[in-house]
Design a protein around this motif. Sequence first.
Motif, PDB file in Angstrom:
ATOM      1  N   GLU A 115      12.993   4.475  -9.046  1.00  0.00           N
ATOM      2  CA  GLU A 115      13.550   5.437  -8.267  1.00  0.00           C
ATOM      3  C   GLU A 115      12.614   6.665  -8.154  1.00  0.00           C
ATOM      4  OE1 GLU A 115      17.160   6.167  -5.983  1.00  0.00           O
ATOM      5  OE2 GLU A 115      16.643   4.444  -7.187  1.00  0.00           O
ATOM      6  N   ASP A 116      12.150   7.110  -9.319  1.00  0.00           N
ATOM      7  CA  ASP A 116      11.053   8.445  -9.441  1.00  0.00           C
ATOM      8  C   ASP A 116       9.959   8.318  -8.422  1.00  0.00           C
ATOM      9  OD1 ASP A 116      12.802   9.655 -11.313  1.00  0.00           O
ATOM     10  OD2 ASP A 116      11.837   8.885 -12.840  1.00  0.00           O
ATOM     11  N   SER A 117       9.474   6.969  -8.422  1.00  0.00           N
ATOM     12  CA  SER A 117       8.322   7.024  -7.469  1.00  0.00           C
ATOM     13  C   SER A 117       8.657   7.112  -6.022  1.00  0.00           C
ATOM     14  CB  SER A 117       7.990   5.672  -7.457  1.00  0.00           C
ATOM     15  OG  SER A 117       8.650   4.548  -6.934  1.00  0.00           O
ATOM     16  N   LEU A 118      10.075   7.033  -5.622  1.00  0.00           N
ATOM     17  CA  LEU A 118      10.263   7.436  -4.136  1.00  0.00           C
ATOM     18  C   LEU A 118       9.931   8.952  -3.726  1.00  0.00           C
ATOM     19  CD1 LEU A 118      13.569   5.290  -3.828  1.00  0.00           C
ATOM     20  CD2 LEU A 118      10.922   4.781  -3.076  1.00  0.00           C
ATOM     21  N   HIS A 119      10.363   9.588  -4.886  1.00  0.00           N
ATOM     22  CA  HIS A 119       9.876  11.085  -4.615  1.00  0.00           C
ATOM     23  C   HIS A 119       8.649  11.680  -4.771  1.00  0.00           C
ATOM     24  CE1 HIS A 119      14.081  11.557  -5.039  1.00  0.00           C
ATOM     25  NE2 HIS A 119      14.201  10.657  -5.891  1.00  0.00           N
ATOM     26  N   GLU A 120       7.535  10.666  -5.126  1.00  0.00           N
ATOM     27  CA  GLU A 120       6.070  11.256  -5.195  1.00  0.00           C
ATOM     28  C   GLU A 120       5.470  11.221  -4.037  1.00  0.00           C
ATOM     29  OE1 GLU A 120       4.504   8.097  -7.350  1.00  0.00           O
ATOM     30  OE2 GLU A 120       5.457   8.576  -9.191  1.00  0.00           O
ATOM     31  N   GLU A 121       4.527  12.366  -3.723  1.00  0.00           N
ATOM     32  CA  GLU A 121       4.019  12.471  -2.470  1.00  0.00           C
ATOM     33  C   GLU A 121       2.962  11.247  -2.385  1.00  0.00           C
ATOM     34  OE1 GLU A 121       3.934  15.517  -0.542  1.00  0.00           O
ATOM     35  OE2 GLU A 121       5.682  15.424  -1.302  1.00  0.00           O
ATOM     36  N   TRP A 122       3.068  11.130  -0.799  1.00  0.00           N
ATOM     37  CA  TRP A 122       2.170   9.736  -0.547  1.00  0.00           C
ATOM     38  C   TRP A 122       1.430  10.193   0.693  1.00  0.00           C
ATOM     39  CZ3 TRP A 122       2.028   7.038   4.189  1.00  0.00           C
ATOM     40  CH2 TRP A 122       1.484   5.738   3.945  1.00  0.00           C
ATOM     41  N   THR A 123       0.202   9.483   0.943  1.00  0.00           N
ATOM     42  CA  THR A 123      -0.730  10.000   2.318  1.00  0.00           C
ATOM     43  C   THR A 123      -1.331   8.779   2.784  1.00  0.00           C
ATOM     44  OG1 THR A 123      -1.183  12.153   1.338  1.00  0.00           O
ATOM     45  CG2 THR A 123      -2.577  11.286   3.151  1.00  0.00           C
ATOM     46  N   GLY A 152       9.653   7.959  -0.406  1.00  0.00           N
ATOM     47  CA  GLY A 152      10.970   7.173  -0.075  1.00  0.00           C
ATOM     48  C   GLY A 152      11.170   7.498   1.508  1.00  0.00           C
ATOM     49  N   ILE A 153      10.751   8.758   2.002  1.00  0.00           N
ATOM     50  CA  ILE A 153      10.863   8.850   3.413  1.00  0.00           C
ATOM     51  C   ILE A 153       9.963   8.095   4.151  1.00  0.00           C
ATOM     52  CG2 ILE A 153      10.413  10.777   5.276  1.00  0.00           C
ATOM     53  CD1 ILE A 153      11.362  12.965   3.228  1.00  0.00           C
ATOM     54  N   VAL A 154       8.693   8.180   3.499  1.00  0.00           N
ATOM     55  CA  VAL A 154       7.729   7.054   4.380  1.00  0.00           C
ATOM     56  C   VAL A 154       8.216   5.766   4.339  1.00  0.00           C
ATOM     57  CG1 VAL A 154       5.511   6.012   4.227  1.00  0.00           C
ATOM     58  CG2 VAL A 154       5.619   8.423   3.617  1.00  0.00           C
ATOM     59  N   ALA A 155       8.780   5.192   3.215  1.00  0.00           N
ATOM     60  CA  ALA A 155       9.169   3.748   3.324  1.00  0.00           C
ATOM     61  C   ALA A 155      10.513   3.572   4.251  1.00  0.00           C
ATOM     62  CB  ALA A 155       9.973   3.494   2.001  1.00  0.00           C
ATOM     63  N   ARG A 156      11.450   4.621   4.455  1.00  0.00           N
ATOM     64  CA  ARG A 156      12.506   4.622   5.357  1.00  0.00           C
ATOM     65  C   ARG A 156      11.671   4.619   6.673  1.00  0.00           C
ATOM     66  NH1 ARG A 156      16.064   2.107   6.442  1.00  0.00           N
ATOM     67  NH2 ARG A 156      16.976   2.318   4.514  1.00  0.00           N
ATOM     68  N   SER A 157      10.736   5.463   7.251  1.00  0.00           N
ATOM     69  CA  SER A 157      10.468   5.601   8.583  1.00  0.00           C
ATOM     70  C   SER A 157       9.313   4.538   8.835  1.00  0.00           C
ATOM     71  CB  SER A 157      10.136   7.016   8.728  1.00  0.00           C
ATOM     72  OG  SER A 157       9.141   7.399   8.103  1.00  0.00           O
ATOM     73  N   PHE A 158       8.310   4.721   8.070  1.00  0.00           N
ATOM     74  CA  PHE A 158       7.272   4.074   8.418  1.00  0.00           C
ATOM     75  C   PHE A 158       7.232   2.486   8.262  1.00  0.00           C
ATOM     76  CE2 PHE A 158       3.005   2.220   7.048  1.00  0.00           C
ATOM     77  CZ  PHE A 158       2.235   2.330   8.230  1.00  0.00           C
ATOM     78  N   LEU A 159       8.124   2.235   7.269  1.00  0.00           N
ATOM     79  CA  LEU A 159       8.527   0.750   7.085  1.00  0.00           C
ATOM     80  C   LEU A 159       9.520   0.252   7.799  1.00  0.00           C
ATOM     81  CD1 LEU A 159       6.995   0.695   3.224  1.00  0.00           C
ATOM     82  CD2 LEU A 159       5.690   0.051   5.253  1.00  0.00           C
ATOM     83  N   PHE A 160      10.805   0.314   7.260  1.00  0.00           N
ATOM     84  CA  PHE A 160      11.961  -0.207   7.608  1.00  0.00           C
ATOM     85  C   PHE A 160      12.290   0.296   9.028  1.00  0.00           C
ATOM     86  CE2 PHE A 160      12.564  -0.354   3.159  1.00  0.00           C
ATOM     87  CZ  PHE A 160      13.437  -1.411   2.936  1.00  0.00           C
ATOM     88  N   GLY A 219       0.985  -1.002   0.161  1.00  0.00           N
ATOM     89  CA  GLY A 219      -0.005  -0.121  -0.166  1.00  0.00           C
ATOM     90  C   GLY A 219       0.809   1.402  -0.142  1.00  0.00           C
ATOM     91  N   THR A 220       2.101   1.100   0.847  1.00  0.00           N
ATOM     92  CA  THR A 220       2.726   2.560   0.559  1.00  0.00           C
ATOM     93  C   THR A 220       3.563   2.570  -0.528  1.00  0.00           C
ATOM     94  OG1 THR A 220       3.199   2.019   3.040  1.00  0.00           O
ATOM     95  CG2 THR A 220       4.940   3.501   2.044  1.00  0.00           C
ATOM     96  N   LEU A 221       4.014   1.692  -1.187  1.00  0.00           N
ATOM     97  CA  LEU A 221       4.799   1.700  -2.609  1.00  0.00           C
ATOM     98  C   LEU A 221       3.944   1.828  -3.781  1.00  0.00           C
ATOM     99  CD1 LEU A 221       7.720  -0.728  -1.368  1.00  0.00           C
ATOM    100  CD2 LEU A 221       7.818   1.553  -1.362  1.00  0.00           C
ATOM    101  N   THR A 222       2.833   1.275  -3.658  1.00  0.00           N
ATOM    102  CA  THR A 222       2.063   1.479  -5.065  1.00  0.00           C
ATOM    103  C   THR A 222       0.843   2.108  -5.066  1.00  0.00           C
ATOM    104  OG1 THR A 222       1.007  -0.474  -4.306  1.00  0.00           O
ATOM    105  CG2 THR A 222       2.618  -1.068  -5.263  1.00  0.00           C
ATOM    106  N   LYS A 223       0.478   2.778  -3.952  1.00  0.00           N
ATOM    107  CA  LYS A 223      -0.781   3.765  -3.897  1.00  0.00           C
ATOM    108  C   LYS A 223      -0.417   5.085  -3.556  1.00  0.00           C
ATOM    109  CE  LYS A 223      -3.844  -0.083  -2.575  1.00  0.00           C
ATOM    110  NZ  LYS A 223      -4.772  -0.437  -1.512  1.00  0.00           N
ATOM    111  N   LYS A 224      -1.029   6.189  -3.910  1.00  0.00           N
ATOM    112  CA  LYS A 224      -0.720   7.708  -3.662  1.00  0.00           C
ATOM    113  C   LYS A 224      -1.295   7.795  -2.393  1.00  0.00           C
ATOM    114  CE  LYS A 224      -0.147  10.009  -7.745  1.00  0.00           C
ATOM    115  NZ  LYS A 224       0.877  11.023  -7.438  1.00  0.00           N
ATOM    116  N   VAL A 225      -2.362   7.114  -2.063  1.00  0.00           N
ATOM    117  CA  VAL A 225      -3.279   7.371  -0.710  1.00  0.00           C
ATOM    118  C   VAL A 225      -3.503   5.976  -0.477  1.00  0.00           C
ATOM    119  CG1 VAL A 225      -5.162   8.395   0.425  1.00  0.00           C
ATOM    120  CG2 VAL A 225      -4.115   9.552  -1.553  1.00  0.00           C
TER     121      VAL A 225
END
Length: 170
Positions: free
Chosen positions: A101-109, A124-132, A56-62
């Motif tokens: 790589e570009d998708s890591l810069h897209e806004e996510w909510t 990318g920030i969400v992946a690092r903090s919320f996931l990893f 959900g984090t990596l493949t959806k905008k919201v």
Amino acid sequence: MILEALRSEFEQEVSNTRKLLQMVPAKDINFKPSPISWTMGELAQHIATIYYWYAGTLTKKVYDLAADHLERGAPSDIGATIELFEKNVEQARAALQRINEDSLHEEWTMKAGERVVVGPMPRGIVARSFLFNHIYHHRGELIVYLRATGNKVPGLYGPTYEENPARKSG
């Protein structure tokens, strides 16, 4: 480059998480260190569930937690939690392979219904903090639970304190 580093870290840390979850004994599954803490089983299940959030984090905008439903099984069944972990890891791995790589810069909510829980912020920030980092945080808690109940803790980044040869000779 960043994405390849995340994929490599993911694979290494999946192995560490697996080792840790496999150490959770059924006899201590209901242990909790305080009245407001999760049980060991609930904590282990939460760790397994975080891997579900990768897709959900990596493949959806919201990502709407309220609209998503994950069948988890009983937190008192460590076997079911390990099965959940393995299934979620496969989905997470597939999501990591689908992105670029570009998708890591897209806004996510992240939302829970109409309420914004996290974001908007770069994926990318969400992946690092919320996931990893979220997984690492809870793995540390689980290590404390295991030690508090007298159980063995696996070495994740080398020998544990108990396995350290220098400690035994000094």
